[in-house]
Design a protein around this motif. Structure first.
Motif, PDB file in Angstrom:
ATOM      1  N   LEU A 119     -15.579  -7.353  10.021  1.00  0.00           N
ATOM      2  CA  LEU A 119     -14.113  -7.388  10.123  1.00  0.00           C
ATOM      3  C   LEU A 119     -13.493  -7.923   8.840  1.00  0.00           C
ATOM      4  O   LEU A 119     -12.457  -7.409   8.377  1.00  0.00           O
ATOM      5  N   LYS A 120     -14.084  -8.921   8.260  1.00  0.00           N
ATOM      6  CA  LYS A 120     -13.566  -9.504   7.013  1.00  0.00           C
ATOM      7  C   LYS A 120     -13.466  -8.446   5.911  1.00  0.00           C
ATOM      8  O   LYS A 120     -12.464  -8.373   5.189  1.00  0.00           O
ATOM      9  N   ARG A 121     -14.486  -7.582   5.843  1.00  0.00           N
ATOM     10  CA  ARG A 121     -14.509  -6.557   4.791  1.00  0.00           C
ATOM     11  C   ARG A 121     -13.529  -5.415   5.060  1.00  0.00           C
ATOM     12  O   ARG A 121     -13.186  -4.656   4.154  1.00  0.00           O
ATOM     13  N   ALA A 122     -13.086  -5.285   6.312  1.00  0.00           N
ATOM     14  CA  ALA A 122     -12.254  -4.133   6.689  1.00  0.00           C
ATOM     15  C   ALA A 122     -10.762  -4.350   6.444  1.00  0.00           C
ATOM     16  O   ALA A 122      -9.989  -3.402   6.492  1.00  0.00           O
ATOM     17  N   TRP A 123     -10.364  -5.588   6.179  1.00  0.00           N
ATOM     18  CA  TRP A 123      -8.919  -5.859   6.061  1.00  0.00           C
ATOM     19  C   TRP A 123      -8.411  -5.558   4.642  1.00  0.00           C
ATOM     20  O   TRP A 123      -9.169  -5.519   3.674  1.00  0.00           O
ATOM     21  N   GLN A 124      -7.124  -5.376   4.549  1.00  0.00           N
ATOM     22  CA  GLN A 124      -6.496  -4.948   3.290  1.00  0.00           C
ATOM     23  C   GLN A 124      -6.776  -5.940   2.156  1.00  0.00           C
ATOM     24  O   GLN A 124      -7.143  -5.544   1.057  1.00  0.00           O
ATOM     25  N   GLU A 172      -2.488  -0.393  11.783  1.00  0.00           N
ATOM     26  CA  GLU A 172      -3.832   0.128  12.058  1.00  0.00           C
ATOM     27  C   GLU A 172      -4.856  -1.004  12.194  1.00  0.00           C
ATOM     28  O   GLU A 172      -5.870  -0.846  12.880  1.00  0.00           O
ATOM     29  N   GLU A 173      -4.604  -2.127  11.520  1.00  0.00           N
ATOM     30  CA  GLU A 173      -5.540  -3.250  11.597  1.00  0.00           C
ATOM     31  C   GLU A 173      -5.546  -3.878  12.992  1.00  0.00           C
ATOM     32  O   GLU A 173      -6.593  -4.296  13.489  1.00  0.00           O
ATOM     33  N   GLN A 174      -4.370  -3.928  13.619  1.00  0.00           N
ATOM     34  CA  GLN A 174      -4.326  -4.437  14.995  1.00  0.00           C
ATOM     35  C   GLN A 174      -5.088  -3.504  15.942  1.00  0.00           C
ATOM     36  O   GLN A 174      -5.810  -3.946  16.828  1.00  0.00           O
ATOM     37  N   MET A 227       0.864  -1.184   0.000  1.00  0.00           N
ATOM     38  CA  MET A 227       0.000   0.000   0.000  1.00  0.00           C
ATOM     39  C   MET A 227       0.900   1.234   0.000  1.00  0.00           C
ATOM     40  O   MET A 227       1.410   1.649   1.032  1.00  0.00           O
ATOM     41  N   ASN A 228       1.064   1.794  -1.177  1.00  0.00           N
ATOM     42  CA  ASN A 228       2.058   2.858  -1.319  1.00  0.00           C
ATOM     43  C   ASN A 228       1.445   4.233  -1.486  1.00  0.00           C
ATOM     44  O   ASN A 228       1.973   5.226  -0.984  1.00  0.00           O
ATOM     45  N   THR A 229       0.353   4.353  -2.203  1.00  0.00           N
ATOM     46  CA  THR A 229      -0.173   5.668  -2.529  1.00  0.00           C
ATOM     47  C   THR A 229      -1.059   6.213  -1.415  1.00  0.00           C
ATOM     48  O   THR A 229      -1.595   5.461  -0.586  1.00  0.00           O
ATOM     49  N   THR A 230      -1.198   7.511  -1.429  1.00  0.00           N
ATOM     50  CA  THR A 230      -2.080   8.170  -0.457  1.00  0.00           C
ATOM     51  C   THR A 230      -3.518   7.698  -0.630  1.00  0.00           C
ATOM     52  O   THR A 230      -4.260   7.527   0.337  1.00  0.00           O
ATOM     53  N   GLU A 231      -3.886   7.444  -1.888  1.00  0.00           N
ATOM     54  CA  GLU A 231      -5.251   6.979  -2.174  1.00  0.00           C
ATOM     55  C   GLU A 231      -5.502   5.610  -1.535  1.00  0.00           C
ATOM     56  O   GLU A 231      -6.566   5.368  -0.967  1.00  0.00           O
ATOM     57  N   ASP A 232      -4.479   4.721  -1.615  1.00  0.00           N
ATOM     58  CA  ASP A 232      -4.618   3.397  -0.990  1.00  0.00           C
ATOM     59  C   ASP A 232      -4.774   3.517   0.526  1.00  0.00           C
ATOM     60  O   ASP A 232      -5.600   2.838   1.140  1.00  0.00           O
ATOM     61  N   LYS A 233      -3.956   4.373   1.108  1.00  0.00           N
ATOM     62  CA  LYS A 233      -4.017   4.549   2.563  1.00  0.00           C
ATOM     63  C   LYS A 233      -5.373   5.106   2.984  1.00  0.00           C
ATOM     64  O   LYS A 233      -5.961   4.684   3.980  1.00  0.00           O
ATOM     65  N   LEU A 234      -5.846   6.068   2.199  1.00  0.00           N
ATOM     66  CA  LEU A 234      -7.144   6.668   2.515  1.00  0.00           C
ATOM     67  C   LEU A 234      -8.263   5.635   2.399  1.00  0.00           C
ATOM     68  O   LEU A 234      -9.173   5.587   3.231  1.00  0.00           O
ATOM     69  N   ARG A 235      -8.167   4.778   1.360  1.00  0.00           N
ATOM     70  CA  ARG A 235      -9.175   3.735   1.168  1.00  0.00           C
ATOM     71  C   ARG A 235      -9.217   2.787   2.385  1.00  0.00           C
ATOM     72  O   ARG A 235     -10.295   2.406   2.848  1.00  0.00           O
ATOM     73  N   GLU A 236      -8.041   2.425   2.899  1.00  0.00           N
ATOM     74  CA  GLU A 236      -7.982   1.538   4.062  1.00  0.00           C
ATOM     75  C   GLU A 236      -8.558   2.196   5.306  1.00  0.00           C
ATOM     76  O   GLU A 236      -9.249   1.577   6.101  1.00  0.00           O
ATOM     77  N   ARG A 237      -8.277   3.515   5.476  1.00  0.00           N
ATOM     78  CA  ARG A 237      -8.828   4.211   6.647  1.00  0.00           C
ATOM     79  C   ARG A 237     -10.349   4.265   6.571  1.00  0.00           C
ATOM     80  O   ARG A 237     -11.037   4.110   7.585  1.00  0.00           O
TER      81      ARG A 237
END
Length: 362
Positions: A44-49, A108-110, A1-11
């Motif tokens: 929880l399943k849907r929230a992981w990377q 962040e997942e932990q 997960m490198n881009t800001t967009e990816d990080k934002l999507r995960e948050r």
């Protein structure tokens, strides 16, 4: 997960998961908690990377759920579920171990998992509090009902004593004056029934705690031995095995000997009655720091849930007509209460009933 967009999507996924979990918990039906926990697992399943390969296992108290393809050999993040500061379960989120390692999880997942575990713990705590409130309410209602019944019963018993004594007394006088044998037999039937009715009144007064007590220090084991001798013929007839276990031969309490004998006799007799032929009944006498416990267990059919609150009420019985007055357990309850003790029952395993008496120590 490198881009800001990816990080934002995960948050966004993590925040959405927390929102959904909170909504599930707020709208939970405490009687169908397993469904709520299952819904949380899929959140929880849907929230992981890597959500397509994410699987969840959740255990909390008596409940256990998992997503479809979860397996024990997965590489997982774990967070313990605490209920009243005691570990009561855990929630695990995993990836297939043949393709992923712990490094593939985000920090962040932990954090998200810990927050969800905390929320689940709070949910279980609220369920326990609700269940305890319901149990306490039923106990208070039953105690109030039994108290009212005790007052009514005491009044009835006192009112019946005088006319029964008159019936018995005049029948005895007539017996002495009449020579006709058939009439004498009829009078004897009247006296027998009057004596039987007087015994019922006596039991009613036991229930209402109206009988005078002779309180003294008594040893329990000899009383149990005497009761089992009285019940020996019944045990033989039904081929019941009686197991008596105690942790101290000198266990004693302050009690009325006759009344404690009646308690033991009724409870053991009931256990024998409801146990199947060639079954077993166990009697345990235990001494703790604060209490003396009498535990009588049978292997009968048990007490139906809908009758649990009625078994201590006078005149309630599940025995066939002619085999019980319905006063046994009500009398036992009254005696134990007058000794500042408590009487409880619960299901036995695999079937049957366990009655437990708590007496305060000397």
């Amino acid at each position: 997960m490198n881009t800001t967009e990816d990080k934002l999507r995960e948050r966004v996924k993590e925040l959405t998961c927390l929102y959904e979990v909170t909504s599930i918990i707020v709208n939970s039906d405490y009687d169908q908690l397993e469904k709520s926990l299952e819904a949380i697992a899929y959140c929880l399943k849907r929230a992981w990377q890597f959500e397509k390969v994410t699987e969840v296992f959740l255990k909390a108290g008596e409940f256990q759920v998992q997503t479809d393809d979860y397996s024990k050999d997965m590489v997982t993040l774990v967070s313990k579920i605490k209920v009243f500061n005691k570990v009561e379960g855990e929630v695990l989120v995993g990836y297939p171990s043949n393709k992923y390692t712990l490094d593939d999880f985000l920090v962040e997942e932990q954090t998200l998992l810990n927050n969800v575990a905390l929320a689940i713990g709070n949910l279980i705590e609220r369920k326990y509090i609700k269940d305890n409130e319901a149990i306490t309410k039923r106990q208070i209602e039953r105690a109030d009902r039994l108290h009212i019944l005790g007052e009514i019963t005491a009044g009835i018993a006192h009112e019946l004593n005088t006319p029964l004594a008159n019936i018995l007394g005049f029948a005895e006088l007539l017996t002495d004056k009449i020579t006709d044998k058939e009439t004498v037999r009829d009078l004897e039937k009247i006296m027998d029934n009057a004596i039987f009715s007087r015994e019922i009144v006596k039991k009613l007064m036991f229930f209402a705690c109206e009988m005078p007590q002779e309180m003294k220090t008594v040893k329990l084991i000899p009383i149990v031995t005497n009761v089992t001798k009285l019940l020996a013929p019944t045990l033989r007839d039904k081929k019941i095995k009686l197991d008596i276990v105690f942790n101290n031969e000198d266990i004693a309490l302050r009690a009325d000997t006759v009344q404690i004998t009646q308690v033991l006799f009724n409870l053991i007799m009931n256990a024998i009655y409801y146990s199947p032929t060639e079954g077993s009944v166990s009697v345990k006498i235990e001494e703790t720091d604060r209490h003396i416990l009498l535990i009588i267990a049978d292997q009968g059919e048990g007490i139906p849930v809908e009758l649990e609150d009625k078994v201590f009420e006078p005149f309630f019985t599940t025995k066939p007509i002619g085999e019980g007055t319905g006063l046994g357990l009500s009398v036992v309850h009254g005696i134990i209460t007058s000794h500042k003790g408590t009487l409880q029952h619960k299901p036995n395993t695999p079937k049957g009933t366990i009655f437990t008496v708590h007496f305060p120590k000397l």
